[in-house]
Write an enzyme that holds these catalytic residues in place. Structure first.
Site, PDB file in Angstrom:
ATOM      1  N   LYS A 243       0.849  -1.188   0.000  1.00 35.09           N
ATOM      2  CA  LYS A 243       0.000   0.000   0.000  1.00 35.09           C
ATOM      3  C   LYS A 243       0.887   1.241   0.000  1.00 35.09           C
ATOM      4  O   LYS A 243       1.891   1.295   0.718  1.00 35.09           O
ATOM      5  CB  LYS A 243      -0.917  -0.015   1.226  1.00 35.09           C
ATOM      6  CG  LYS A 243      -1.948   1.114   1.239  1.00 35.09           C
ATOM      7  CD  LYS A 243      -2.934   0.956   2.387  1.00 35.09           C
ATOM      8  CE  LYS A 243      -3.947   2.087   2.402  1.00 35.09           C
ATOM      9  NZ  LYS A 243      -4.950   1.939   3.483  1.00 35.09           N
TER      10      LYS A 243
ATOM     11  N   SER B 215      -9.473   3.188   2.163  1.00 32.43           N
ATOM     12  CA  SER B 215      -8.332   3.716   1.434  1.00 32.43           C
ATOM     13  C   SER B 215      -7.446   2.621   0.821  1.00 32.43           C
ATOM     14  O   SER B 215      -6.523   2.921   0.069  1.00 32.43           O
ATOM     15  CB  SER B 215      -7.479   4.582   2.371  1.00 32.43           C
ATOM     16  OG  SER B 215      -6.929   3.814   3.422  1.00 32.43           O
TER      17      SER B 215
ATOM     18  N   SER C 237     -10.946   1.327   6.173  1.00 26.99           N
ATOM     19  CA  SER C 237     -10.089   1.298   4.985  1.00 26.99           C
ATOM     20  C   SER C 237      -9.656  -0.093   4.550  1.00 26.99           C
ATOM     21  O   SER C 237      -9.168  -0.271   3.435  1.00 26.99           O
ATOM     22  CB  SER C 237      -8.853   2.174   5.214  1.00 26.99           C
ATOM     23  OG  SER C 237      -9.204   3.536   5.204  1.00 26.99           O
TER      24      SER C 237
END
Length: 493
Positions: A88, A163, A187
């Site tokens: 990520k 996210s 997220s």
């Protein structure tokens, strides 16, 4: 095992990570060949989805060759040996571009690894690049001014969530077998629900949070994402464990999660399981399509498996949680982004600015009230879990929403006040400190994924994984491939 024996499918890239590891172990595939399969998948679909960014093919090829050399040398087998992955883009990864989705860091290349990245590398994984995220992980729609928007592989006119939207979309499309994510307001869970994959928010401290500016904050956590529950357990076994640089990290032995990954799901886990089904998570607006899928698939299957399912609105248990979450979240933003706001306000998203400014305006009395509300809610939930084993609820209040929207403005005719409001189905559980997961449950009539959220008391992560694996065995919704793969296949004919 042969290449065709891929969990009932000939799509190697969407096979479970455990299956891919078996293909490597038996010599059917080399790590270099498995990497080539995934890079070809990225070439075929990433242009439509925009999930994997900052791709470094040279780094990936060398890492795959090193994995093959270790296997040939007879070195002790590592847990993720030869599996391709991408980190990520909120995680520092030495030698890789790390932007946090912010134009301010558009050309930043990390000099060191975060704990999460270091552990994944040490476990033998093959890094290919990064997965897309909104600026500094703010919001549950993956878009930023560095890489653009990530689209949903099941319908590219829809959001992949956020996210960890890049990770979720990449998993769904078979660009990655495993991925790391992080979760404060959902997220890990929102994008998992939107993209028909697994997103696991572990008990705070199970996975170290370092480095960071707010290491004493127990609300943001890092955790695994995968297409299946057992693959998520495989990655959690690597991520879990203490870190000298993460003050809240726990000393839990990750091997217990490896055992979940290695053991066939036990349907007996569901017989007699005490489940509190909360269709509105304390009175929230929930899209009727979401509720319909969950009641017809999740609730019905749990009862058919012998679980004791009782509907519970959770209004009393969740009293004060919204206020506590918003205050504590804003305080965390002030701690993490006050310097960025002072130096780079002109390039920051409006959501990031608003959250940070609210945090800077908080008083000691605000923080004291938030902590008191959180404590009381935790005590009520502790009492609830003396009566039940698991809460079942929607992971997201809506199916994936149109890509051009920054956030959901209305749910079932009810206006949402701001970009946090529509995400409450996930973040109402955040301040309570338990483990929670979104896992694939089914699809709306127009083919949009819906995730089931399961929640347990703190430190019951292993129970949650075993229950979720048993449910997944009965409802293998993850097997449904996304539409973007059908389009890619037609394009190659």
């Amino acid at each position: 095992m042969t290449r065709a024996a891929v969990d009932g499918s000939d799509d190697i890239c969407r096979a479970p990570a455990r299956t891919q590891l078996a293909l490597l172990e038996t010599g059917v595939l080399s790590a270099a060949e498995l990497l080539a399969e995934h890079l070809a998948r990225i070439d075929a679909v990433n242009g439509q989805v925009n999930a994997v960014v900052s791709i470094d093919r040279e780094l990936a090829v060398e890492a795959a060759r090193a994995s093959d050399r270790r296997r040939a040398d007879g070195s002790p087998r590592k847990a993720l040996e030869g599996l391709p992955t991408a980190f990520k883009d909120l995680e520092e990864a030495a030698g890789l571009r790390t932007t946090w989705g912010s134009p301010r860091f558009a050309h930043h290349v990390s000099a060191h690894d975060s704990d999460v990245v270091a552990r994944i590398r040490a476990a033998g994984a093959v890094p290919m690049g990064k997965t897309n995220t909104p600026e500094f992980g703010t919001g549950s729609h993956t878009q930023n001014d560095v890489f653009g928007v990530t689209r949903n592989p099941y319908d590219t006119s829809r959001s992949a969530g956020g996210s960890s939207g890049g990770a979720a979309a990449a998993l769904a499309a078979g660009m990655l077998p495993i991925a790391d994510g992080s979760d404060l307001g959902g997220s890990l869970r929102n994008p998992a629900s939107f993209c028909n994959v697994v997103g696991f928010r572990p008990t705070p401290g199970l996975v170290p949070n370092s480095p960071g500016r707010d290491l004493w904050n127990s609300m943001p956590v890092k955790g695994p994402m995968a297409r299946t529950v057992r693959d998520a357990a495989l990655l959690l076994a690597v991520l879990a464990g203490p870190s000298a640089t993460s003050p809240l990290s726990s000393a839990v032995d990750g091997s217990r999660f490896a055992a979940v990954a290695e053991t066939s799901p036990d349907q007996g886990m569901l017989r007699g399981l005490r489940v509190a089904w909360s269709p509105t998570v304390g009175g929230l607006d929930i899209d009727p399509r979401v509720r319909s899928v969950l009641e017809q698939r999740a609730v019905a299957e749990l009862r058919a498996a012998g679980a004791i399912v009782v509907e519970r609105d959770l209004v009393e248990e969740l009293e004060g949680v919204d206020e506590a979450f918003r205050i504590l979240r804003a305080h965390g933003y002030a701690a993490s982004f006050r310097d960025v706001l002072a130096s780079s306000r002109e390039v920051l998203s409006p959501e990031l600015i608003a959250n940070t400014e609210w945090g800077l305006d908080l008083t000691a009395a605000d923080l004291a009230r938030a902590e008191d509300l959180r404590m009381r809610a935790f005590q009520r939930f502790a009492a609830l879990f003396a009566e039940i084993d698991v809460v079942a609820a929607p992971a997201a209040a809506v199916p994936p929403f149109p890509i051009e929207e920054r956030w959901v403005r209305e749910i079932d005719g009810v206006a949402q006040s701001d970009y946090l409001q529509w995400m409450r189905a996930a973040w109402r559980f955040t301040p309570l400190g338990g483990a929670s997961m979104s896992l694939p449950c089914g699809f709306t009539d127009d083919g949009l994924p819906v995730g089931l959220q399961l929640v347990t008391a703190p430190r019951n992560d292993e129970l949650l994984l075993r229950v979720a694996a048993a449910f997944e065995e009965r409802v293998p919704a993850w097997r449904e491939p996304p539409r973007v793969l059908h389009a890619a296949a037609q394009g190659t004919r």
